[in-house]
Write an enzyme that holds these catalytic residues in place. Structure first.
Site, PDB file in Angstrom:
ATOM      1  N   CYS A  52       0.864  -1.175   0.000  1.00 36.28           N
ATOM      2  CA  CYS A  52       0.000   0.000   0.000  1.00 36.28           C
ATOM      3  C   CYS A  52       0.903   1.228   0.000  1.00 36.28           C
ATOM      4  O   CYS A  52       1.813   1.335   0.834  1.00 36.28           O
ATOM      5  CB  CYS A  52      -0.893   0.002   1.238  1.00 36.28           C
ATOM      6  SG  CYS A  52      -1.846   1.539   1.406  1.00 36.28           S
ATOM      7  N   ASP A  59      -0.372  -5.805   0.364  1.00 41.61           N
ATOM      8  CA  ASP A  59      -1.654  -6.104  -0.272  1.00 41.61           C
ATOM      9  C   ASP A  59      -1.458  -7.370  -1.091  1.00 41.61           C
ATOM     10  O   ASP A  59      -0.403  -7.573  -1.696  1.00 41.61           O
ATOM     11  CB  ASP A  59      -2.092  -4.962  -1.200  1.00 41.61           C
ATOM     12  CG  ASP A  59      -2.535  -3.727  -0.435  1.00 41.61           C
ATOM     13  OD1 ASP A  59      -3.174  -3.889   0.623  1.00 41.61           O
ATOM     14  OD2 ASP A  59      -2.271  -2.614  -0.906  1.00 41.61           O
TER      15      ASP A  59
END
Length: 154
Positions: A52, A59
């Protein structure tokens, strides 16, 4: 039987360090031995990771890439290393997905490509990203990507 020309490859069969960024990653191609025949190539990356850009937290996504070659195939080791290079790259889900697709299109100039990126939710919202270069040719078998939509606890 068709023999693939691998003379231009720099990574296959070599000990190669993982690239630290998508920009540094070398994505390679080989000529298809079946030029003039439409067929679908599918790559599935069930454990894709990026960061992120705001929090630096990882992620995760399940990415499916389908394409119809027009002279070139992506060399799979270079693709694996390229996808791995996102592990320390901070970008939003949408940007990672479209960057991957555009880089492959730039390298191969395929007849057609689609990407489905099924991102695992953080904060309760899955963000799935889909893109394709146009309508697929009608004369190919194009299976569903087979990834179930996120269902949570419902």
């Amino acid at each position: 039987m068709t023999q693939t020309d691998v003379s231009g490859l720099s990574q296959l069969g070599q000990n190669v360090a993982a690239p630290t960024s998508p920009e540094e990653a070398v994505l390679e191609r080989v000529p298809t031995g079946h030029a003039g025949t439409d067929f679908v190539v599918r790559f599935t990356a069930p454990e894709f990771t990026s960061l992120c850009p705001m929090t630096g937290q990882p992620d995760f996504a399940h990415i499916v890439i389908d394409y119809i070659p027009d002279g070139w195939l992506v060399e799979s080791k270079s693709l694996k290393l390229y996808l791995h290079s996102f592990r320390n790259h901070g970008a939003f889900h949408e940007d990672c997905t479209i960057d991957i697709a555009k880089r492959i299109v730039e390298l191969l100039a395929p007849k057609w490509l689609r990407i489905g990126a099924y991102w695992y939710p953080r904060g309760g919202i899955p963000i799935d990203v889909f893109w394709q270069t146009g309508k697929p040719p009608e004369n190919v078998w194009l299976p569903d990507q087979g990834v179930q939509p996120y269902r949570g606890r419902g």
